[in-house]
Design a protein around this motif. Structure first.
Motif, PDB file in Angstrom:
ATOM      1  N   LYS A 147      -6.042  -9.656 -12.724  1.00 33.70           N
ATOM      2  CA  LYS A 147      -5.698  -8.428 -12.017  1.00 33.70           C
ATOM      3  C   LYS A 147      -5.221  -7.329 -12.962  1.00 33.70           C
ATOM      4  O   LYS A 147      -5.253  -6.141 -12.608  1.00 33.70           O
ATOM      5  N   MET A 148      -4.757  -7.704 -14.157  1.00 29.69           N
ATOM      6  CA  MET A 148      -4.260  -6.715 -15.102  1.00 29.69           C
ATOM      7  C   MET A 148      -5.398  -5.949 -15.757  1.00 29.69           C
ATOM      8  O   MET A 148      -5.207  -4.828 -16.233  1.00 29.69           O
ATOM      9  N   ASN A 149      -6.577  -6.537 -15.795  1.00 29.69           N
ATOM     10  CA  ASN A 149      -7.706  -5.899 -16.467  1.00 29.69           C
ATOM     11  C   ASN A 149      -8.242  -4.744 -15.619  1.00 29.69           C
ATOM     12  O   ASN A 149      -8.586  -4.922 -14.453  1.00 29.69           O
ATOM     13  N   ASP A 150      -8.324  -3.561 -16.205  1.00 33.03           N
ATOM     14  CA  ASP A 150      -8.888  -2.370 -15.567  1.00 33.03           C
ATOM     15  C   ASP A 150      -8.165  -2.018 -14.272  1.00 33.03           C
ATOM     16  O   ASP A 150      -8.765  -1.472 -13.345  1.00 33.03           O
TER      17      ASP A 150
ATOM     18  N   PRO B 162      -9.131  -9.717  -1.802  1.00 28.79           N
ATOM     19  CA  PRO B 162      -7.908  -9.319  -2.502  1.00 28.79           C
ATOM     20  C   PRO B 162      -8.225  -8.828  -3.903  1.00 28.79           C
ATOM     21  O   PRO B 162      -9.384  -8.782  -4.317  1.00 28.79           O
ATOM     22  N   ALA B 163      -7.182  -8.456  -4.651  1.00 29.89           N
ATOM     23  CA  ALA B 163      -7.367  -8.046  -6.037  1.00 29.89           C
ATOM     24  C   ALA B 163      -8.010  -9.172  -6.827  1.00 29.89           C
ATOM     25  O   ALA B 163      -7.847 -10.354  -6.510  1.00 29.89           O
ATOM     26  N   ALA B 164      -8.765  -8.823  -7.864  1.00 28.64           N
ATOM     27  CA  ALA B 164      -9.541  -9.804  -8.619  1.00 28.64           C
ATOM     28  C   ALA B 164      -8.672 -10.954  -9.080  1.00 28.64           C
ATOM     29  O   ALA B 164      -7.678 -10.773  -9.765  1.00 28.64           O
TER      30      ALA B 164
ATOM     31  N   GLN C 225      -2.835  -7.326  -2.825  1.00 37.49           N
ATOM     32  CA  GLN C 225      -3.397  -6.025  -2.481  1.00 37.49           C
ATOM     33  C   GLN C 225      -3.762  -5.282  -3.768  1.00 37.49           C
ATOM     34  O   GLN C 225      -2.924  -5.101  -4.642  1.00 37.49           O
ATOM     35  N   PRO C 226      -5.018  -4.838  -3.924  1.00 39.86           N
ATOM     36  CA  PRO C 226      -5.384  -4.082  -5.127  1.00 39.86           C
ATOM     37  C   PRO C 226      -4.494  -2.848  -5.270  1.00 39.86           C
ATOM     38  O   PRO C 226      -4.331  -2.072  -4.327  1.00 39.86           O
TER      39      PRO C 226
ATOM     40  N   ARG D 226       0.813  -1.218   0.000  1.00 41.62           N
ATOM     41  CA  ARG D 226       0.000   0.000   0.000  1.00 41.62           C
ATOM     42  C   ARG D 226       0.843   1.263   0.000  1.00 41.62           C
ATOM     43  O   ARG D 226       0.423   2.299  -0.538  1.00 41.62           O
ATOM     44  N   SER D 227       2.014   1.215   0.610  1.00 42.23           N
ATOM     45  CA  SER D 227       2.850   2.407   0.755  1.00 42.23           C
ATOM     46  C   SER D 227       3.847   2.583  -0.383  1.00 42.23           C
ATOM     47  O   SER D 227       4.435   3.664  -0.522  1.00 42.23           O
TER      48      SER D 227
END
Length: 303
Positions: free
Chosen positions: A202-205, A292-294, A120-121, A106-107
């Protein structure tokens, strides 16, 4: 006046270290070209690095071109911050650029990764740099480089579709695992580095910029934020991620993150742990998002 203007145009004085300012500018220009044309492979002059080509030299050059003294850098190797490769690259870049080392996704401003996209998205303003050992998705289909370039220029990907169809005929499913081919913004077929299928959605959008750099093949390509990235599939064969029914991380109990088998004292693989060590640690302390991220569900790989 002329001398002052010339000094301003020249930019900051070159800093001593492993990468000169002119090389950084060239790579940044290649990145901008890649962002302007998502999925297009932009050639660049790959320099010699203190790591062998094929071991992250392309990702290292991309990171060095982006990082500054005020940057917060995270480097992971197959999801792990404390791995030997990740730790050494992180210390190398920090010593050269004077940036801050970071392990919290996140940081971080810049995240260099080998084989994984964090759970983490990613947010707006972050840059994900993926190390790419093989940039050309058509290399296993057509060996002639001129023919590869023609196929990309004309969007002639019929042979790729035939290969996927033959894979289904012979094996009952598409066996492509790491580096599953994707179609970027409906135009270029791209290999998303050797990330597992779990990470492809996760790469999409995504809100972050993704830069993929292959030092050995001297190619850079990118995916800008909110770009459509779709895995190649047939209507009757939907895209599937890695699955291991009933498997869960022994540390945080997660069943919705990418997990890998952990060797036991006797050398056998019996337990599962999250590949993303930072996300797993924060899950245990209640400091990670519920979702978590998609990605997929109930997956697993082998460390």
């Amino acid at each position: 006046m002329t001398a002052q203007l010339t000094t301003e145009l020249a930019g900051p004085p070159p800093s001593p270290g492993i990468f000169d300012e002119l090389s950084k500018r060239e790579i940044r220009r290649a990145m901008l070209s890649g962002i302007a044309i998502p999925g297009y492979q932009v050639p660049f002059g790959s320099r010699e690095m203190p790591v062998a080509r094929g071991w992250g030299s392309g990702g290292l050059q991309a990171t060095l071109s982006l990082v500054g003294e005020d940057s917060r850098l995270k480097v992971i190797d197959q999801g792990e911050d404390a791995g030997v490769n990740a730790s050494n690259l992180r210390r190398l870049v920090a010593a050269h650029a004077g940036c801050t080392e970071e392990t919290d996704t996140r940081s971080a401003d810049i995240i260099q990764s080998r084989h994984r996209i964090p759970e983490q998205p990613l947010r707006d303003g972050q840059v994900l740099v993926l190390q790419v050992p093989g940039a050309e998705p058509l290399a296993g289909i057509v060996r002639d480089m001129d023919e590869q370039r023609r196929m990309h220029a004309e969007a002639d990907y019929s042979k790729m579709w035939v290969r996927l169809y033959e894979d289904i005929v012979h094996n009952g499913l598409i066996t492509e695992a790491a580096g599953y081919p994707v179609l970027v913004e409906g135009r270029y077929i791209m290999t998303p580095s050797p990330i597992p299928r779990w990470d492809v959605p996760k790469m999409n959008d995504s809100e972050a910029i993704t830069v993929l750099s292959a030092g050995r093949e001297k190619r850079i390509f990118a995916v800008p934020p909110h770009t459509r990235v779709v895995p190649l599939t047939f209507d009757d064969r939907p895209f599937e991620v890695e699955r291991t029914p009933g498997a869960a991380c022994r540390l945080c109990g997660s069943q919705d993150t990418y997990i890998v088998q952990e060797p036991g004292p006797d050398g056998t693989f019996s337990a599962w742990v999250c590949s993303d060590t930072d996300f797993c640690r924060r899950r245990r302390t209640g400091d990670a998002p519920a979702a978590p991220a998609a990605g997929g569900t109930a997956q697993g790989g082998t460390a």
